[in-house]
Design an enzyme around this catalytic site. Structure first.
Site, mmCIF file in Angstrom:
data_model
loop_
_atom_site.group_PDB
_atom_site.id
_atom_site.type_symbol
_atom_site.label_atom_id
_atom_site.label_comp_id
_atom_site.label_asym_id
_atom_site.label_seq_id
_atom_site.Cartn_x
_atom_site.Cartn_y
_atom_site.Cartn_z
ATOM 1 N N CYS A 9 45.126 36.737 37.666
ATOM 2 C CA CYS A 9 44.886 38.012 36.978
ATOM 3 C C CYS A 9 46.110 38.896 37.207
ATOM 4 C CB CYS A 9 43.581 38.663 37.438
ATOM 5 S SG CYS A 9 43.540 39.117 39.183
ATOM 6 N N ASN A 12 45.419 40.356 41.544
ATOM 7 C CA ASN A 12 44.869 39.414 42.529
ATOM 8 C C ASN A 12 44.071 40.144 43.626
ATOM 9 O OD1 ASN A 12 45.984 37.011 45.009
ATOM 10 N ND2 ASN A 12 44.324 36.755 43.578
ATOM 11 N N CYS A 14 40.828 41.743 42.231
ATOM 12 C CA CYS A 14 39.484 41.843 41.625
ATOM 13 C C CYS A 14 39.058 40.523 40.978
ATOM 14 C CB CYS A 14 39.431 42.963 40.589
ATOM 15 S SG CYS A 14 39.642 44.617 41.290
ATOM 16 N N ARG A 15 39.605 40.211 39.799
ATOM 17 C CA ARG A 15 39.059 39.091 39.015
ATOM 18 C C ARG A 15 39.420 37.719 39.579
ATOM 19 N NH1 ARG A 15 41.664 41.061 33.576
ATOM 20 N NH2 ARG A 15 43.191 41.670 35.167
ATOM 21 N N SER A 16 40.709 37.480 39.870
ATOM 22 C CA SER A 16 41.058 36.108 40.294
ATOM 23 C C SER A 16 40.567 35.761 41.698
ATOM 24 C CB SER A 16 42.546 35.812 40.101
ATOM 25 O OG SER A 16 43.370 36.667 40.846
ATOM 26 N N ASP A 124 38.790 43.981 32.976
ATOM 27 C CA ASP A 124 39.305 44.334 34.303
ATOM 28 C C ASP A 124 38.400 45.355 34.985
ATOM 29 O OD1 ASP A 124 40.709 44.926 36.528
ATOM 30 O OD2 ASP A 124 42.655 44.980 35.520
HETATM 31 P P1 4NP Z 1 42.767 42.496 38.874
HETATM 32 O O1 4NP Z 1 42.558 44.091 38.719
HETATM 33 O O2 4NP Z 1 43.937 42.154 37.978
HETATM 34 O O3 4NP Z 1 41.480 41.928 38.368
HETATM 35 O O4 4NP Z 1 43.031 42.234 40.338
HETATM 36 C C1 4NP Z 1 43.562 45.025 38.973
HETATM 37 C C2 4NP Z 1 43.840 45.409 40.267
HETATM 38 C C3 4NP Z 1 44.797 46.395 40.516
HETATM 39 C C4 4NP Z 1 45.458 46.972 39.452
HETATM 40 C C5 4NP Z 1 45.195 46.578 38.163
HETATM 41 C C6 4NP Z 1 44.237 45.612 37.915
HETATM 42 N N1 4NP Z 1 46.421 48.010 39.716
HETATM 43 O O5 4NP Z 1 46.876 48.654 38.735
HETATM 44 O O6 4NP Z 1 46.792 48.244 40.874
#
Ligand code: 4NP
Length: 150
Positions: A9, A12, A14-16, A124
């Protein structure tokens, strides 16, 4: 031969990591040997634990994300993994941008493993706060992937 799978994702956190933990848990229950990891395309959260909201939802469903730390997808991963499963199309574009010549990895959307699912991308939850819905999608896709590998 065990298929090596990398979930990807953006951050790294939340989703992955959720995909890694849920897939590992469900594959274990199914008696499937798996080799699985996760990473983000950004590197913004390198070394961080998964998001506390993801860890809480994982706990509630019987999965453990606590051993994971965020890391960034790297070119070598295209040699080391068979499948790179991305949460959305921007992850695919960012991943393909660092693919080295001659690398074997197949890059797909994780929701390709959910038949009859109109959503193609895992939303997300970092911004949308919808962790329960995201876990539901990731559980469905993990079951589809397990069926495909079995
Ligand atoms: P992920 O979500 O891609 O599912 O881990 C996010 C986590 C952090 C951020 C964006 C998306 N960020 O902007 O810090």
């Amino acid at each position: 031969m065990t298929t090596k799978i990398m979930f990807v994702c953006l951050g790294n956190i939340c989703r992955s990591p959720t995909a890694e933990g849920v897939f590992r848990g469900l594959a274990g229950q199914a008696g499937l040997n798996v080799n699985v990891d996760s990473s983000g395309t950004s590197g913004w959260h390198n070394g961080d634990l998964p998001d506390s909201r993801a860890m809480a939802e994982a706990d509630a469903r019987g999965y453990d994300l606590s051993g994971q730390r965020s890391s960034q997808l790297k070119s070598q991963d295209f040699h080391d993994f068979d499948l790179i499963l991305c949460m959305d199309n921007s992850n695919i574009a960012n991943a393909e941008a660092i693919r080295p010549d001659g690398a074997k990895a197949v890059v797909k959307l994780f929701l390709d493993y959910v038949p009859n699912q109109p959503l193609r991308e895992v939303p997300d939850p970092y911004y949308e706060h919808n962790f329960e819905a995201v876990f539901d999608l990731i559980e469905d896709a993990s079951r589809g992937l397990i069926a495909d590998l079995s």
